[in-house]
Each structure stands twice: as C-alpha cells, then as structure tokens.
Design a protein around this motif. Structure first.
Motif, PDB file in Angstrom:
ATOM      1  N   GLY A   1      -7.990   4.791   0.606  1.00 24.22           N
ATOM      2  CA  GLY A   1      -8.338   3.470   1.110  1.00 24.22           C
ATOM      3  C   GLY A   1      -8.007   2.328   0.414  1.00 24.22           C
ATOM      4  O   GLY A   1      -7.554   1.170   1.125  1.00 24.22           O
ATOM      5  N   ALA A   2      -8.306   2.346  -1.060  1.00 24.56           N
ATOM      6  CA  ALA A   2      -7.990   1.168  -1.891  1.00 24.56           C
ATOM      7  C   ALA A   2      -6.631   0.570  -1.809  1.00 24.56           C
ATOM      8  O   ALA A   2      -6.250  -0.242  -1.777  1.00 24.56           O
ATOM      9  CB  ALA A   2      -8.581   1.402  -3.214  1.00 24.56           C
ATOM     10  N   ARG A   3      -5.846   1.719  -1.803  1.00 26.63           N
ATOM     11  CA  ARG A   3      -4.259   1.384  -1.770  1.00 26.63           C
ATOM     12  C   ARG A   3      -3.936   0.721  -0.459  1.00 26.63           C
ATOM     13  O   ARG A   3      -3.232  -0.095  -0.405  1.00 26.63           O
ATOM     14  CB  ARG A   3      -3.519   2.656  -2.076  1.00 26.63           C
ATOM     15  CG  ARG A   3      -2.567   2.983  -3.335  1.00 26.63           C
ATOM     16  CD  ARG A   3      -1.633   3.914  -3.358  1.00 26.63           C
ATOM     17  NE  ARG A   3      -2.056   5.209  -2.465  1.00 26.63           N
ATOM     18  CZ  ARG A   3      -3.037   6.266  -2.966  1.00 26.63           C
ATOM     19  NH1 ARG A   3      -3.252   6.197  -3.989  1.00 26.63           N
ATOM     20  NH2 ARG A   3      -2.948   7.037  -2.408  1.00 26.63           N
ATOM     21  N   ALA A   4      -4.515   1.373   0.564  1.00 28.92           N
ATOM     22  CA  ALA A   4      -4.093   0.700   1.793  1.00 28.92           C
ATOM     23  C   ALA A   4      -4.566  -0.725   2.081  1.00 28.92           C
ATOM     24  O   ALA A   4      -3.816  -1.531   2.351  1.00 28.92           O
ATOM     25  CB  ALA A   4      -4.750   1.682   2.911  1.00 28.92           C
ATOM     26  N   LEU A   5      -5.673  -1.020   1.697  1.00 31.95           N
ATOM     27  CA  LEU A   5      -6.155  -2.262   1.673  1.00 31.95           C
ATOM     28  C   LEU A   5      -5.373  -3.171   0.677  1.00 31.95           C
ATOM     29  O   LEU A   5      -5.113  -4.536   1.008  1.00 31.95           O
ATOM     30  CB  LEU A   5      -7.771  -2.262   1.207  1.00 31.95           C
ATOM     31  CG  LEU A   5      -8.619  -1.928   1.989  1.00 31.95           C
ATOM     32  CD1 LEU A   5     -10.139  -1.838   1.701  1.00 31.95           C
ATOM     33  CD2 LEU A   5      -8.824  -2.503   3.429  1.00 31.95           C
ATOM     34  N   ARG A   6      -5.100  -2.473  -0.620  1.00 29.29           N
ATOM     35  CA  ARG A   6      -4.444  -3.729  -1.579  1.00 29.29           C
ATOM     36  C   ARG A   6      -3.170  -3.930  -0.887  1.00 29.29           C
ATOM     37  O   ARG A   6      -2.491  -4.860  -1.144  1.00 29.29           O
ATOM     38  CB  ARG A   6      -4.466  -2.863  -3.087  1.00 29.29           C
ATOM     39  CG  ARG A   6      -6.086  -3.139  -3.606  1.00 29.29           C
ATOM     40  CD  ARG A   6      -5.744  -2.592  -5.102  1.00 29.29           C
ATOM     41  NE  ARG A   6      -7.204  -3.082  -5.809  1.00 29.29           N
ATOM     42  CZ  ARG A   6      -7.884  -1.882  -6.258  1.00 29.29           C
ATOM     43  NH1 ARG A   6      -7.321  -0.919  -6.269  1.00 29.29           N
ATOM     44  NH2 ARG A   6      -9.038  -2.504  -6.662  1.00 29.29           N
ATOM     45  N   ALA A   7      -2.531  -2.841  -0.359  1.00 29.98           N
ATOM     46  CA  ALA A   7      -1.019  -3.100   0.089  1.00 29.98           C
ATOM     47  C   ALA A   7      -1.090  -4.034   1.158  1.00 29.98           C
ATOM     48  O   ALA A   7      -0.074  -4.963   1.389  1.00 29.98           O
ATOM     49  CB  ALA A   7      -0.422  -1.865   0.685  1.00 29.98           C
ATOM     50  N   GLY A   8      -2.208  -4.468   1.681  1.00 28.48           N
ATOM     51  CA  GLY A   8      -2.330  -5.891   2.642  1.00 28.48           C
ATOM     52  C   GLY A   8      -2.054  -5.545   4.189  1.00 28.48           C
ATOM     53  O   GLY A   8      -1.656  -4.350   4.579  1.00 28.48           O
ATOM     54  N   GLY A   9      -2.788  -6.065   4.962  1.00 26.47           N
ATOM     55  CA  GLY A   9      -2.704  -6.161   6.228  1.00 26.47           C
ATOM     56  C   GLY A   9      -3.345  -4.967   7.104  1.00 26.47           C
ATOM     57  O   GLY A   9      -3.166  -4.702   8.202  1.00 26.47           O
ATOM     58  N   LYS A  10      -4.465  -4.323   6.273  1.00 29.28           N
ATOM     59  CA  LYS A  10      -4.707  -3.016   6.830  1.00 29.28           C
ATOM     60  C   LYS A  10      -6.299  -3.494   7.191  1.00 29.28           C
ATOM     61  O   LYS A  10      -6.987  -4.082   6.245  1.00 29.28           O
ATOM     62  CB  LYS A  10      -4.718  -1.916   6.008  1.00 29.28           C
ATOM     63  CG  LYS A  10      -3.136  -1.297   5.967  1.00 29.28           C
ATOM     64  CD  LYS A  10      -3.026  -0.544   6.968  1.00 29.28           C
ATOM     65  CE  LYS A  10      -1.671   0.417   6.929  1.00 29.28           C
ATOM     66  NZ  LYS A  10      -0.432  -0.433   6.289  1.00 29.28           N
ATOM     67  N   SER A  11      -6.992  -2.675   8.081  1.00 24.96           N
ATOM     68  CA  SER A  11      -8.521  -2.882   8.404  1.00 24.96           C
ATOM     69  C   SER A  11      -8.971  -1.822   7.583  1.00 24.96           C
ATOM     70  O   SER A  11      -8.412  -0.614   6.935  1.00 24.96           O
ATOM     71  CB  SER A  11      -8.676  -2.775   9.823  1.00 24.96           C
ATOM     72  OG  SER A  11      -8.285  -3.856  10.528  1.00 24.96           O
ATOM     73  N   LEU A  12     -10.322  -1.842   7.250  1.00 24.10           N
ATOM     74  CA  LEU A  12     -10.955  -0.592   6.427  1.00 24.10           C
ATOM     75  C   LEU A  12     -11.443   0.168   7.636  1.00 24.10           C
ATOM     76  O   LEU A  12     -12.319  -0.311   8.532  1.00 24.10           O
ATOM     77  CB  LEU A  12     -12.237  -1.245   5.768  1.00 24.10           C
ATOM     78  CG  LEU A  12     -12.925  -0.261   5.054  1.00 24.10           C
ATOM     79  CD1 LEU A  12     -12.125   0.686   4.233  1.00 24.10           C
ATOM     80  CD2 LEU A  12     -14.247  -0.832   4.398  1.00 24.10           C
ATOM     81  N   LEU A  13     -11.072   1.491   7.498  1.00 14.71           N
ATOM     82  CA  LEU A  13     -11.580   2.477   8.490  1.00 14.71           C
ATOM     83  C   LEU A  13     -12.714   3.357   7.819  1.00 14.71           C
ATOM     84  O   LEU A  13     -12.803   3.546   6.575  1.00 14.71           O
ATOM     85  CB  LEU A  13     -10.472   3.415   8.999  1.00 14.71           C
ATOM     86  CG  LEU A  13      -9.332   2.754   9.623  1.00 14.71           C
ATOM     87  CD1 LEU A  13      -8.300   3.819  10.112  1.00 14.71           C
ATOM     88  CD2 LEU A  13      -9.901   1.826  10.862  1.00 14.71           C
ATOM     89  N   ALA A  14     -13.585   4.156   8.795  1.00 13.06           N
ATOM     90  CA  ALA A  14     -14.588   4.766   8.254  1.00 13.06           C
ATOM     91  C   ALA A  14     -14.218   6.087   7.355  1.00 13.06           C
ATOM     92  O   ALA A  14     -14.894   6.398   6.145  1.00 13.06           O
ATOM     93  CB  ALA A  14     -15.346   5.437   9.361  1.00 13.06           C
ATOM     94  N   VAL A  15     -13.069   6.464   7.612  1.00  9.53           N
ATOM     95  CA  VAL A  15     -12.509   7.692   6.920  1.00  9.53           C
ATOM     96  C   VAL A  15     -12.253   7.235   5.449  1.00  9.53           C
ATOM     97  O   VAL A  15     -12.557   8.392   4.450  1.00  9.53           O
ATOM     98  CB  VAL A  15     -11.105   8.075   7.671  1.00  9.53           C
ATOM     99  CG1 VAL A  15     -10.206   7.119   7.284  1.00  9.53           C
ATOM    100  CG2 VAL A  15     -10.916   9.448   6.980  1.00  9.53           C
ATOM    101  N   GLY A  16     -12.059   6.196   5.156  1.00  3.30           N
ATOM    102  CA  GLY A  16     -11.784   6.039   3.575  1.00  3.30           C
ATOM    103  C   GLY A  16     -12.980   5.447   2.924  1.00  3.30           C
ATOM    104  O   GLY A  16     -13.012   5.215   1.572  1.00  3.30           O
ATOM    105  N   ILE A  17     -14.238   5.517   3.502  1.00  2.00           N
ATOM    106  CA  ILE A  17     -15.441   4.978   2.904  1.00  2.00           C
ATOM    107  C   ILE A  17     -16.227   6.295   2.207  1.00  2.00           C
ATOM    108  O   ILE A  17     -16.175   7.321   3.039  1.00  2.00           O
ATOM    109  CB  ILE A  17     -16.309   4.556   3.724  1.00  2.00           C
ATOM    110  CG1 ILE A  17     -15.541   3.084   4.381  1.00  2.00           C
ATOM    111  CG2 ILE A  17     -17.649   4.085   3.241  1.00  2.00           C
ATOM    112  CD1 ILE A  17     -16.355   2.340   5.680  1.00  2.00           C
TER     113      ILE A  17
END
Ligand code: GLU
Length: 385
Positions: free
Chosen positions: A292-308
């Motif tokens: 989840g952290a990688r996806a967010l840091r790469a930019g342009g992604k929303s935060l989904l429940a699955v990564g929390i």
C-alpha cells in the motif's frame, strides 16, 4: 541581502505581514506607539502603492494584562481570554488612530482554527478578505483569543499568518519578530552560530536547527516560524523572517533588510492540497502495508481498504487522516471516505467485500487520490530551483 529577495519583493503584489507581541509592546507590556505608528504608516504606504496587504497582529493578550491589573501573564485560560478581549480593542484603537489621518481604516477579522478547518468557512473567510482588498482598509487578523480554547486554537500567530497567507495566495509572508534570522545554532548558547540568509528548501536539517533554538521565544519560537515557512513555501509563497524593531518593513520590501528568506517551491501544491496538508489536523491515522505504501508513494493511487493494517483514533467521514507505512514513516495525508469504526471493519479486505461487511458501499476507496497529498510532495516541493 540576497538579490533574490529584492526581485521577489519587487514582484510581490499580495503580502501578509505578521508582527509579534514584542514588536508591538514595549518591555513593560504597554503598546509601543512609536513602533506601531511606523509599522501602520508603512502598511498603509504599501496599500497606497497598489499592493494588497493583510496584517496579522499579536499582542492582544499582552496589551490587556496591565488594564486588568495583572502584573504577570496569568495561566488560567479565562483570564487570558479576558486579557485578549481588552487588549484586542486597545490595539484596534491604536491602529485606527494612526490609519485615520492617512485615509485608511481597520477591518478586523478574528479567526479560530475551526474557521479555517471547515472548507465552507475557509472559503467564506477568503471571500470576505477578497472583498476588503482594493478599498482604503487594512485587514487586521488575530486569533479570536477571547473564544479560543485549546482544541480550536491555531496555536500561535506564526502558523495563523501562514494559513492566512496560503488562504489568500500571498506572494510573501513577512514575520516581524524578536529574532533577526534563523541561525545555524542557538545564538544564545553557541558563539559560532551564524544567521542563514536564504533557505532554499525546508529540509529536516533546517527543522532540526529550529527545534534546538530557544531564542526568540514568542509564542511559538523558531520551530513555529520554520513550520510556517514550510507551509507557505510549499504553497508557492516566500517567507521572510526579520527583527521587527531593528529593520523596517520598507527595508524588507526593498530587499535591504537582514533576515532569513525562505524561497518558494518551484512546483507548489495547489490550493486544496495545501489546505489538506497544512490547515487540517489529522483526526486519526491509518497504517498501510508495504504494498500500500509503495502504491501511494508511486503516485496517482487512491488508498484502498485492502492495504490498511491498522486504524488509530476516531475520525468521521470527511476528516483528515494521516497515513503511515508499517515502519511508522508518514506517507500521506488525506480525507477519509469512511469513519474509523467502518475502516476497522473493512481494513485488509477487498473493495468488493465492503457492501457485505458494512451493508452499504458508499465509495470504493478509503481515501480517494483527489483528496490525498503525499507528504514527500508537501516537503520536496520546496526543493531549490
Ligand atoms: N493571539 C495572541 C495575542 O494576540 C498572540 C499569539 C502569538 O503571539 O503567537 O496575544
């Protein structure tokens, strides 16, 4: 002084000027009428010269102490509120007195953090300030200390003035303080401390320098000045810190004053992003897994429940939340689409399971990318040009 200061102030059309208590009051806590007169004349002069100027004043509590018979600053909040109520009106009386002969009048706006936190009120404040520009008035802002209890306070006027500067999109915020500059070390303790004339980027090293400094103990000290600088520069404005009694505002705008210039970020956050990061206070935290952290840091992604992986604190729909990686490092700040209790239920689960778990699926994302600001952007968008 750095030539960039001259260019910057020559181009600046919209300025926010903040004066600290020790600039406005003398050592005995009385209004320093000479200092105030000079400053008000300079502010009116800048307005007359076609600039839009907003003045953020401190000094209300300080000015209200003597008339209420306090020999020292009380600690009880109601007494501080009482002092502010008295002092604020004394300040306005003095300001109007000096402005009237120049054909100007004061427009007093008292704010609490709540006014800036609520998006509608924030926009109303902005509209009111916009309506005041271009007339023969000087908007004067302070924290509404008479009604501010801890939870709704901005905290100090360095931060309040930074929020106001960002609210109106100021080109520069000038802090007239009782310290002359940010120094390499605490000048009261280290004889080798040197002033820093230009800060190109508010790095963690700069923040650490300010933390260690005990000098210039206005309400917020150096740390809050650097926090203010971080917020303003990230939004594309500049901040100039100088000694309010040793330099004049005229010298500042002519680029002749000694102080520290914090340069604007070349690629600033937009209005909404900076409101999310620099005005809102997170009501809770979401810890995300490595993916989840990688996806967010790469930019342009929303935060989904699955990564929390973890939900901390209590927050409601629309509240700001701080997102951390599983090592504790801050990743982003954003607005939650679900309340804390619901996120606890859906964390780690796929989007398709939300409806079944909660009985309703209002959003696919826990924090939508439009409402999410990466903190590395908020910081590195202050990198040097
Ligand atoms: N609002 C406070 C006052 O007018 C000042 C806060 C500060 O100096 O940061 O007394």
């Amino acid at each position: 002084m750095d030539p960039r200061a001259r260019d910057l102030f020559a181009r600046a059309r919209r300025l926010v000027v903040k004066a600290g208590t020790r600039v406005l009051l003398d050592a005995d806590g009385r209004l320093d009428l000479n200092s105030i007169r000079r400053l008000l004349e300079e502010l009116a002069g800048l307005c007359a010269g076609g600039r839009q100027v907003i003045f953020v004043t401190s000094g209300a509590i300080g000015a209200g102490l003597a008339p209420l018979g306090f020999a020292a600053r009380p600690t009880a909040i109601p007494e501080l509120q009482a002092a502010a109520a008295v002092g604020q009106s004394l300040l306005m009386q003095a300001y109007n007195g000096f402005l009237a002969p120049l054909g100007y009048t004061v427009a007093q706006v008292l704010l609490t953090h709540e006014d800036l936190e609520d998006r509608h009120r924030y926009l109303h404040v902005r509209n009111a300030l916009t309506a005041l520009t271009g007339r023969r008035v000087l908007p004067v802002i302070n924290e509404n200390d008479a009604v501010s209890v801890e939870e709704i306070r901005t905290g100090d006027n360095d931060l309040l003035s930074a929020m106001v500067a960002n609210l109106v999109g100021a080109d520069a915020l000038v802090l007239l303080s009782d310290v002359a500059a940010l120094c390499t070390a605490d000048p009261t303790r280290d004889p080798n401390a040197r002033p820093i004339p230009v800060v190109e980027q508010v790095t963690p090293e700069i923040e650490a320098m300010a933390q260690g400094s005990t000098s210039g103990m206005g309400k917020g000290g150096m740390a809050s000045k650097v926090r203010a600088a971080k917020a303003v520069t990230a939004a594309g404005g500049a901040l100039f810190l100088t000694h309010g009694k040793r330099s004049t505002l005229t010298a500042v705008v002519e680029g002749r004053a000694e102080g520290t210039l914090f340069l604007p970020a070349p690629d600033p956050l937009n209005h909404r992003q900076r409101w999310i990061v620099h005005t809102l206070r997170p009501a809770g935290e979401l810890v995300v897994d490595a993916g989840g952290a990688r996806a967010l840091r790469a930019g342009g992604k929303s935060l989904l429940a699955v990564g929390i992986v973890e939900v901390r604190g209590e927050f409601a729909v629309g509240d700001a939340v701080l997102i951390r990686d599983d090592a504790g490092a801050p990743v982003a700040q954003g607005l939650a689409n679900y309340a804390a209790a619901d996120v606890r239920t859906i964390r780690g689960r796929r989007t398709g399971e939300i409806a079944e778990l909660l009985g309703v699926r209002t959003y696919d994302e826990v924090v939508h990318r439009d409402n999410l600001v990466l903190l590395q952007d908020a910081a590195t968008k202050t990198r040097s040009p």
